[in-house]
Design a protein around this motif. Structure first.
Motif, mmCIF file in Angstrom:
data_model
loop_
_atom_site.group_PDB
_atom_site.id
_atom_site.type_symbol
_atom_site.label_atom_id
_atom_site.label_comp_id
_atom_site.label_asym_id
_atom_site.label_seq_id
_atom_site.Cartn_x
_atom_site.Cartn_y
_atom_site.Cartn_z
ATOM 1 N N UNK A 1 0.834 -1.199 0.000
ATOM 2 C CA UNK A 1 0.000 0.000 0.000
ATOM 3 C C UNK A 1 0.869 1.251 0.000
ATOM 4 N N UNK A 2 1.932 1.232 0.793
ATOM 5 C CA UNK A 2 2.857 2.367 0.811
ATOM 6 C C UNK A 2 3.548 2.529 -0.537
ATOM 7 N N UNK A 3 4.025 1.431 -1.100
ATOM 8 C CA UNK A 3 4.741 1.503 -2.370
ATOM 9 C C UNK A 3 3.848 2.011 -3.497
ATOM 10 N N UNK A 4 2.579 1.650 -3.473
ATOM 11 C CA UNK A 4 1.665 2.127 -4.515
ATOM 12 C C UNK A 4 1.569 3.659 -4.453
ATOM 13 N N UNK A 5 1.484 4.206 -3.252
ATOM 14 C CA UNK A 5 1.443 5.664 -3.092
ATOM 15 C C UNK A 5 2.751 6.289 -3.556
ATOM 16 N N UNK A 6 3.880 5.673 -3.201
ATOM 17 C CA UNK A 6 5.177 6.202 -3.606
ATOM 18 C C UNK A 6 5.359 6.126 -5.123
ATOM 19 N N UNK A 7 4.887 5.050 -5.725
ATOM 20 C CA UNK A 7 4.971 4.938 -7.177
ATOM 21 C C UNK A 7 4.203 6.064 -7.847
#
Length: 387
Positions: free
Chosen positions: A292-298
């Motif tokens: 979930x964090x990585x999706x936001x960072x992407x």
């Protein structure tokens, strides 16, 4: 769990090598090696601490700890929809070593192996280190559909293997079942092995879905050598732990014999195996939060990069790296990497042949597996210093 407060910069500057915090001058933000800035999950920390507290660091079984082999078999059955028997799973010293060991086991001098271009340098290195020839198959960044039937044009009597990297580092491409079936058809027609590097297979962004090539059918499973690891999903790079999974005794015995595990010259780190077992059995919820964090960072990364004049970045379908077309700047990959390091104090990986193959020129790669605060600062510096 994935905020700036959980990123321990003092520790990263002591321990994070491989082009990262510990190897760069103070003040430089490293978006280089694909390694997370976050600590691993607490259950992993606790399991390693419990094991270490007992004070015994004896040799483990050369075939690997049975609990890890079983956990991998369960994981691949439940998550990847592939049946692997525990006795045909070999824990090894990292996924990188798994790639090398597979090439060492099944390639001879003068053989050919097809690799993607661009792709992580470890494929070419592993093929050439055993005296074989790496034959590149171009997969340009952003390719909507890969026509793997065209790959057949590269097959010669010397071809023995197709090296599949899925998701594809550095472009983030996630291959569809249709694409993979075309690849399997070529492999079947010419009796080729498929080396499937699946270290990134947990890092796939919605709405895309991962398909393990060995899950397609029995023919695919029979000729696939699957390699996985725990550095990308669970932050265990320094514990040097990966695994090779195969479907039959002949392949396993060939790999096991070549590994020299039975001689104790090589072997898989016991602490790494404890950590990996815990990751598979207890840390799925942690991984879901990480994603979930990585999706936001992407999404943040792609939006901000496309606001920079001369940059063009297609959102990666998988992997936590962005591969940016910088041809609009009029600079080479090497020159832009140098400028960003010296002026912006941000380290990225240039698209040089030594890292990713000839197809990477005109690109840079950066990792976004960090906090929003660090990533926003790095992107701000990049934009400011390219004006």
């Amino acid at each position: 769990m994935f905020t700036s407060n959980t990123v321990k910069l003092a520790l990263l500057k002591q321990r994070a090598y491989n082009l990262r915090w510990a190897t760069l001058p103070d003040g430089v933000i490293p978006l280089t090696a694909a390694d997370s800035d976050f600590p691993c999950a607490e259950p992993i920390q606790e399991a390693v601490a419990r094991y270490a507290k007992d004070g015994y660091f004896s040799y483990g079984p050369p075939e690997g700890l049975p609990e890890l082999r079983e956990a991998l078999a369960v994981h691949y059955q439940e998550i990847k929809r592939v049946t692997y028997l525990p006795q045909y799973i070999l824990p090894v010293d990292s996924a990188a070593f798994g790639i090398f060991l597979t090439c060492q086991s099944f390639l001879s001098p003068g053989d050919e192996a097809i690799i993607f271009d661009p792709v992580d340098f470890l494929f070419r290195y592993s093929v050439e280190a055993v005296g074989a020839i790496a034959v590149p198959f171009a997969i340009p960044p952003g390719t909507e559909k890969v026509d793997f039937s065209q790959l057949e044009q590269l097959v010669t009597p010397q071809t023995k293997m197709i090296c599949l990297c899925n998701p594809l580092n550095p472009t983030g491409k996630v291959f569809t079942p249709t694409e993979l079936l075309e690849l399997v058809a070529v492999a079947e027609k010419h009796n080729l092995l498929i080396l499937s590097d699946e270290i990134w297979s947990d890092i796939v962004f919605k709405p895309f879905a991962y398909t393990s090539v060995a899950s397609l059918n029995e023919e695919a499973r029979r000729r696939t050598i699957t390699i996985t690891g725990f550095s990308k999903s669970y932050g265990l790079a320094g514990l040097r732990i990966g695994a090779i999974l195969v479907s039959n005794a002949a392949h396993f015995q060939k790999i096991y014999h070549t590994s020299l595990h039975q001689s104790t010259i090589h072997g898989s780190n016991v602490l790494g195996q404890i950590a990996a077992t815990t990751a598979l059995q207890e840390c799925r919820s942690w991984l879901a939060e990480f994603m979930l964090h990585l999706q936001v960072m992407r999404d943040l990364c792609v939006t901000k990069l496309n606001e920079i004049e001369g940059f063009s970045c297609i959102a990666p379908q998988g992997c936590y790296v962005a591969f940016i077309n910088i041809t609009g700047t009029g600079m080479t990959s090497a020159d832009l990497q140098k400028l960003l390091l010296e002026k912006a104090k941000v380290a990225v990986v240039p698209g040089l042949a030594q890292w990713f193959g000839e197809g990477a020129e005109g690109y840079i790669r950066l990792s976004f597996a960090t906090s929003a605060e660090i990533l926003e600062e790095a992107l701000f510096r990049i934009n400011k210093n390219l004006l």
